[in-house]
Design an enzyme around this catalytic site. Sequence first.
Site, short mmCIF file in Angstrom:
data_model
loop_
_atom_site.label_atom_id
_atom_site.label_comp_id
_atom_site.label_asym_id
_atom_site.label_seq_id
_atom_site.Cartn_x
_atom_site.Cartn_y
_atom_site.Cartn_z
CB THR A 177 2.43 0.77 6.39
OG1 THR A 177 1.07 0.48 6.71
CG2 THR A 177 3.29 0.45 7.60
NE ARG A 221 -16.16 17.52 17.82
CZ ARG A 221 -14.99 16.93 17.63
NH1 ARG A 221 -14.15 17.41 16.75
NH2 ARG A 221 -14.67 15.85 18.32
N GLY A 275 5.71 -2.25 3.86
CA GLY A 275 5.33 -2.81 5.15
C GLY A 275 5.84 -4.22 5.35
CG ASP A 276 3.32 -7.01 7.32
OD1 ASP A 276 2.91 -6.43 6.30
OD2 ASP A 276 2.57 -7.64 8.08
N GLY A 277 4.78 -7.25 4.47
CA GLY A 277 4.84 -8.11 3.30
C GLY A 277 6.01 -7.76 2.40
CG ASP A 296 -2.31 -0.12 8.01
OD1 ASP A 296 -3.21 0.72 7.83
OD2 ASP A 296 -2.12 -1.09 7.25
CG LEU A 321 -25.72 20.21 21.51
CD1 LEU A 321 -25.60 21.54 20.78
CD2 LEU A 321 -27.16 19.97 21.94
CG ASP A 323 0.82 -2.79 10.19
OD1 ASP A 323 1.81 -2.17 9.76
OD2 ASP A 323 0.13 -3.53 9.47
N GLY A 333 0.82 -1.21 0.00
CA GLY A 333 0.00 0.00 0.00
C GLY A 333 0.85 1.26 0.00
NE ARG A 345 -1.89 -5.11 -1.78
CZ ARG A 345 -1.29 -4.65 -0.69
NH1 ARG A 345 -0.19 -5.24 -0.27
NH2 ARG A 345 -1.78 -3.64 -0.02
CB SER A 346 4.35 -9.29 -7.44
OG SER A 346 4.82 -10.26 -8.37
CB ALA A 366 16.16 10.50 1.46
CB VAL A 367 16.93 6.13 -1.64
CG1 VAL A 367 17.72 5.08 -2.42
CG2 VAL A 367 16.36 5.52 -0.36
N GLY A 412 -6.26 0.62 9.15
CA GLY A 412 -5.29 0.16 10.14
C GLY A 412 -5.13 -1.35 10.18
NE ARG A 413 -2.01 -4.61 7.43
CZ ARG A 413 -0.96 -5.35 7.08
NH1 ARG A 413 -1.07 -6.26 6.11
NH2 ARG A 413 0.20 -5.20 7.67
#
Length: 319
Positions: free
Chosen positions: A125, A154, A102-104, A127, A214, A129, A11, A72-73, A22-23, A170-171
């Site tokens: 990410t 609001r 992320g983790d994947g 999330d 209210l 997470d 994502g 995604r592959s 930066a890289v 946020g999964r």
Amino acid sequence: MKKIAVLTSGGDAPGMNAAIRAVVRASIYFDMEIYGVKRGFEGLIHKDIFQLDASSVGDIIHKGGTFLKTARSVEFMSREGRLKAVEALKDIGIEGLIVIGGDGSFRGAEKLTEEGIKTIGIPATIDNDLAYTDYTIGFDTAVNTVIDAVTKIRDTSTSHEKTTIIEVMGRYCGDLALYAGVTGGAESIIVPEDPVSIETIINKLNQGKKRGKLHHILMLAEGAGSASKLQEELLASTGENARVTVLGFIQRGGDPTADDRLLASRMGVKAVELLKDGVSNHVIGVRKNKLFSKKIDEALKEDKVLDKELIRLAEILSV
């Protein structure tokens, strides 16, 4: 190490472009050739790789998304697909790869390390997470995006004296709902790590009504259930027909905040320095505003723990 590459995977998150920038700039500073990979591991398999220079990343630090694109592959999940990716890198003479995601994405980087490619991961990410780091790139921007939406919601909730359920992403991690709920003044914050009963939510609503409130904002993390289901439960239990707002992918977009741009810039330079120094199979994290790196497998083994102090703070502030 003379040639390295960078890709974004999974994502998208605000700040990815700042990290890529930066890289690229750090690689040039350390006299390395730097290449970009389009569409993550999928692009790597199909050799969608091109050389970058300083001007390639001009005027992108402030932009959301990722100019390298992401995908995604399914093919990369097989060893045959990963060997194609390795071959694509070796054909150009690329020795190291920086993976932003992320983790994947990190698991994908780890698999490439097993095939002889040096890799460094940068956490990005919305999330937040990943347990090993305090913050991930994109999280701060996403929180501010949610707060902006809450402020607008609001206004109409107050005008109509309505209860509004706001469902955020946020999964299975409740950080986005928790941070946005506390700073956005939500009466109830519902996250998967700290389940709240419907009776508790109703008591909070009644408590607010007794003191003349209210409107009511209920902040719901997607991993804790569905907003429409909660709406049905409130209607059945109280007769109140709450409004529902599912923010969805609006949370992934927008210009990154200063905090995300700074974090991305620091991590991007750190990733290049690690590869230059021969470090591989590591991910970068931040703890107490200090950057560090650790092995991918060790980082991903850590369990995410919800900030109980923030939960307590939300409880105190929502009386």
